[in-house]
Each structure stands twice: as C-alpha cells, then as structure tokens.
Design a protein around this motif. Structure first.
Motif: not given
Lengths: 115, 115
Positions: B32, B34, B49-51, B99-101, B103
C-alpha cells in the motif's frame, strides 16, 4: 475536519527525567500510533495500540518507553528515564480501522528536547 | 526489510511548471503506498493512496500511479502553485503487517515554489 491534537507542542527536559507526551485522537478512532522523527530524518514507526494493548512495536521502542490510554482519555507516550537520543519530534496518529481507506490521521507533533 | 527511497531532498520550481517527485520502494509483500504532505508547523496530511497496480489516483491536482513492476509511486502535478510549497513524504504499508497504519516513510522531499 477531525484532528489529532498533541499536547504540548514543545517540551524541554533534563536527561534522566520522565516525560509524558499526550495525544487526543479523533473521537471515534480505534487504532493509535506513535512515530518518531529526528531532525532531518524520516518519520519512523514506534508503536501501535488497539483495544488497550500494544499490537506491534519497532526496535526503536525501547524498554524506557510505554504507552497507554486509560479510560478513553489521552493516548500517552511515557519515556522514563529520558536520554539525549530521545530528542526528536514525536507524532501521534489515529485511524478508525486498518484497511487502505483508513490511512492514519497525524497530529502536529511534540518536539522533545532532552538536555 | 521494507524501505522507501525518495531521491530528491529539495526541488525548487517556478509556479506553473510541472513537477515529479520520485518514490521507489522495497517490500516482500503486496504494497500500500501513500503520499503525505506537511506544511510548515502543521501535521502531515494524506494526499494520495493506492494499492492497485497501474491505476492513476488523483487528489487536489496531484496524481500518482503505482507501478509494481518498477516498485514506484511517483507524485506528479502538471502546474505547481505557491501553496504547494511543503514537505512531501512517500510511505509504504504492506499487506503482511497487522495494520495499514504501520507505515515506513521515505526521507521526504521539500518542494519550494517561487513566483
């Protein structure tokens, strides 16, 4: 829009003392994070927190660090005792969920100066 | 481990010109990506953002396309404005994390736009 608030914006402390950095996350967010940014370097992940527990922590999250969010109040990062290398800007972030659509929202940071 | 590389520390431009800020990454898992923008004394704010591979994503005149074949997520704008002057961070999360957070940030690129 929603904001993550960090208090104080700047903290100066003598080496060896304890410091607590406070974060007021977005009210309905469930996941909380701390990041550390040394001057001139990139932000680095320290820890994330969910449902009253640390989920993951990086190698930067030393034994002297602790986090908590007692009874839905501030999400705090405590450093005890502080060291010179703890001088940095500490960013708090929060997110509602963990999917791609839930990218963390950051606060403005607390600049910690350890003398 | 994961890493994000932003090759330019500082980019200076006259307003009205196009810009591209480079971002490449390394990860074992599905990424992912950002872009965050940080204006002086403000919190980093999510910009893009993109995946999804090879799909352009746009916001506020900025756009980026995730290219998994080249591990890149360059940020572009066709005509920069004075208000675009800020610090831009590229960040990576991966499907393998909890978790995506959580980073991994690049070192940041400062964009300075002149009249």
């Amino acid at each position: 829009g929603p904001k993550v608030l960090q208090i104080p914006s700047h903290q100066i402390i003598d080496m060896g003392q304890m410091v607590t950095l406070n974060c007021d996350p977005v009210s309905n967010h469930l996941y909380f994070y701390w990041y550390k940014q040394i001057l001139g370097q990139q932000m680095e992940f320290l820890v994330n927190f969910y449902n009253g527990k640390v989920m993951e922590k990086s190698k930067l999250f030393k034994d002297q660090f602790s986090v908590e969010r007692p009874d839905g109040s501030y999400f705090t990062l405590k450093i005890q005792p502080t060291a010179l290398e703890d001088s940095a800007v500490y960013f708090c972030a929060s997110s509602l969920g963990t999917g791609l659509n839930q990218a963390p929202l950051f606060g403005e940071g607390t600049r910690l100066s350890v003398l | 481990g994961d890493s994000v590389t932003q090759t330019e520390g500082l980019v200076t431009l006259t307003k009205g010109l196009p810009v591209m800020l480079n971002c490449t990454y390394q990860t074992t898992y599905s990424p992912f990506l950002f872009w965050y923008v940080q204006h002086l004394n403000e919190a980093p704010k999510l910009l893009l953002k993109s995946s999804t591979d090879n799909k352009r994503t746009e916001h506020q005149g900025f756009y980026a396309t995730l290219h998994k074949s080249s591990s890149s997520f360059h940020l572009q704008k066709s005509s920069v404005q004075l208000s675009d002057s800020a610090l831009y961070f590229c960040a990576l999360s991966e499907l393998g994390t909890q978790v995506v957070g959580q980073l991994t940030f690049g070192s940041g690129t400062r964009l300075q736009v002149y009249a």
